[in-house]
Enzyme design. Structure first.
Site, short mmCIF file in Angstrom:
data_model
loop_
_atom_site.label_atom_id
_atom_site.label_comp_id
_atom_site.label_asym_id
_atom_site.label_seq_id
_atom_site.Cartn_x
_atom_site.Cartn_y
_atom_site.Cartn_z
N ASP A 38 0.85 -1.19 0.00
CA ASP A 38 0.00 0.00 0.00
C ASP A 38 0.88 1.23 0.00
O ASP A 38 1.82 1.34 0.80
CB ASP A 38 -0.94 0.03 1.20
CG ASP A 38 -2.17 0.87 0.92
OD1 ASP A 38 -2.05 2.11 0.88
OD2 ASP A 38 -3.27 0.30 0.76
N ASP A 73 4.86 2.07 -5.45
CA ASP A 73 3.79 2.53 -6.33
C ASP A 73 3.60 1.46 -7.41
O ASP A 73 4.47 1.25 -8.25
CB ASP A 73 4.21 3.86 -6.95
CG ASP A 73 3.24 4.39 -7.99
OD1 ASP A 73 2.18 3.76 -8.21
OD2 ASP A 73 3.54 5.43 -8.60
N ASN A 100 -5.48 -4.85 -6.57
CA ASN A 100 -6.63 -4.23 -5.93
C ASN A 100 -6.49 -2.72 -5.77
O ASN A 100 -7.48 -2.03 -5.60
CB ASN A 100 -6.83 -4.88 -4.54
CG ASN A 100 -7.83 -4.15 -3.69
OD1 ASN A 100 -9.04 -4.29 -3.88
ND2 ASN A 100 -7.35 -3.36 -2.73
N TYR A 171 -12.76 6.22 -14.16
CA TYR A 171 -12.77 4.96 -13.40
C TYR A 171 -13.45 3.84 -14.19
O TYR A 171 -12.94 2.71 -14.25
CB TYR A 171 -13.49 5.22 -12.08
CG TYR A 171 -13.66 4.02 -11.18
CD1 TYR A 171 -12.59 3.51 -10.44
CD2 TYR A 171 -14.91 3.41 -11.03
CE1 TYR A 171 -12.77 2.44 -9.59
CE2 TYR A 171 -15.09 2.34 -10.18
CZ TYR A 171 -14.01 1.86 -9.46
OH TYR A 171 -14.19 0.79 -8.61
N LYS A 175 -11.67 0.37 -15.39
CA LYS A 175 -12.16 -0.91 -14.90
C LYS A 175 -12.65 -1.81 -16.05
O LYS A 175 -12.52 -3.04 -15.98
CB LYS A 175 -13.29 -0.69 -13.89
CG LYS A 175 -12.81 -0.11 -12.56
CD LYS A 175 -11.77 -1.01 -11.89
CE LYS A 175 -11.48 -0.61 -10.47
NZ LYS A 175 -10.42 -1.44 -9.84
N THR A 205 -16.51 0.77 1.45
CA THR A 205 -15.11 1.19 1.54
C THR A 205 -15.06 2.71 1.45
O THR A 205 -16.07 3.38 1.21
CB THR A 205 -14.26 0.60 0.40
OG1 THR A 205 -14.62 1.24 -0.84
CG2 THR A 205 -14.47 -0.90 0.27
#
Length: 303
Positions: A38, A73, A100, A171, A175, A205
């Site tokens: 992360d 990254d 993810n 986005y 995706k 989330t």
């Protein structure tokens, strides 16, 4: 009793919070050693911190599991290579890559800035490609040495990628690209003992606070259908040796629902043994559209 992923080494990107954190904890609970990746950025990709990833590692270790943190990254070519190297150096192997990581910069297309487009496409689409590329090169070298891997890639698409989402053109496009990239990778990586699948999850989330505002609060009792932990059992299964015959698939998953998405398939068709002229297409197209089911509307659409 043997655990489903005992002895397997797993990378989970974006693993400090939300669905990624749930994946990391679930894999560790099933006996896997986990690289918790992360970059520690905010929901819009700003800032960076090592704290969130370290906290997940501490949680896994405190529960008796094995994990290391990684802060690279994933959309950086060198960062993705270093991420794969972290798994190999820390645990001697790599078996599963769960892509993810991501963030949002929502805006209607007519108002979207170039940087908002580039940043989101970079972290989601390139952030899937780069780790896959380096992991696949690692597995290919193993296969060429005479030992066939039993490896897995699980990518993260979205309902926004399958249907579109108003205000999320960047986005949604990224995706959708991930879903298609999954199909290509499944075909190309198969000779090296690697399966590649994708999920399109829905859960509570940081990234879905607005989308699921009416269902954000966990119920006082009973089943919490929006908990991110609901998504992880399928991901763990896809990362196990049990899934070696499953590849090139996209699964919608939320709550207690798992849906095998069939994606784009040929529908009503018109043919003739010559080139069509534009003038003759009006009745042909009306007939084709009449035979086809109405498309599902994008998320956030009034239609």
């Amino acid at each position: 009793m043997s655990k489903l992923c005992s002895g397997r080494v797993v990378i989970v990107t974006g693993a400090a919070r939300g669905i990624g954190r749930a994946h990391a904890l679930a894999f560790a609970a099933e006996g896997a050693s986990v690289v918790v990746n992360d970059y520690g950025v905010g929901i819009d990709g700003s800032g960076a911190s090592s704290g969130p990833a370290c906290a997940v590692v501490e949680e896994i270790v405190a529960a008796g599991g094995s994990a290391v943190a990684n802060f690279d990254d994933v959309a950086s070519w060198d960062g993705a290579a270093a991420l794969v190297d972290t798994a190999v150096q820390a645990f001697g192997r790599l078996d599963v890559l769960v892509n993810n990581a991501g963030f949002l910069r929502d805006r209607m297309l007519v108002n979207m800035a170039e940087e908002e487009w580039d940043a989101v496409v970079r972290v989601h689409l390139k952030g899937h490609f780069a780790p896959m590329r380096h992991a696949a090169a690692h597995w290919r070298s193993i296969a060429k040495s005479g030992t066939m891997p039993d490896a897995r890639v699980i990518n993260t698409s979205s309902g926004a990628g399958l249907l579109g989402s108003v205000g999320q053109g960047n986005y949604s496009a990224a995706k959708a690209g991930i879903a298609s990239l999954t199909l290509v990778a499944a075909a190309e990586f198969a000779p090296y003992g690697v399966t590649v699948n994708a999920i399109a999850p829905a859960a509570r989330t940081r990234m879905t606070e607005q989308t699921f505002a009416s269902t954000m609060a966990a119920p006082a009792d009973g089943f919490d259908a929006m908990a991110p932990e609901n998504v992880s059992p399928l991901v763990v299964w896809l990362g196990s040796t049990e899934s070696r015959d499953v590849t090139g698939r996209v699964f919608e998953v939320d709550g207690g629902r798992i849906c095998l998405n069939t994606g784009w398939t040929p529908g009503p068709t018109a043919t003739k043994p010559a080139r069509w002229s534009p003038a003759e297409l009006t009745p042909v197209m009306k007939d084709l559209l009449a035979q086809a089911p109405a498309p599902l509307p994008p998320y956030g659409s009034s239609s």
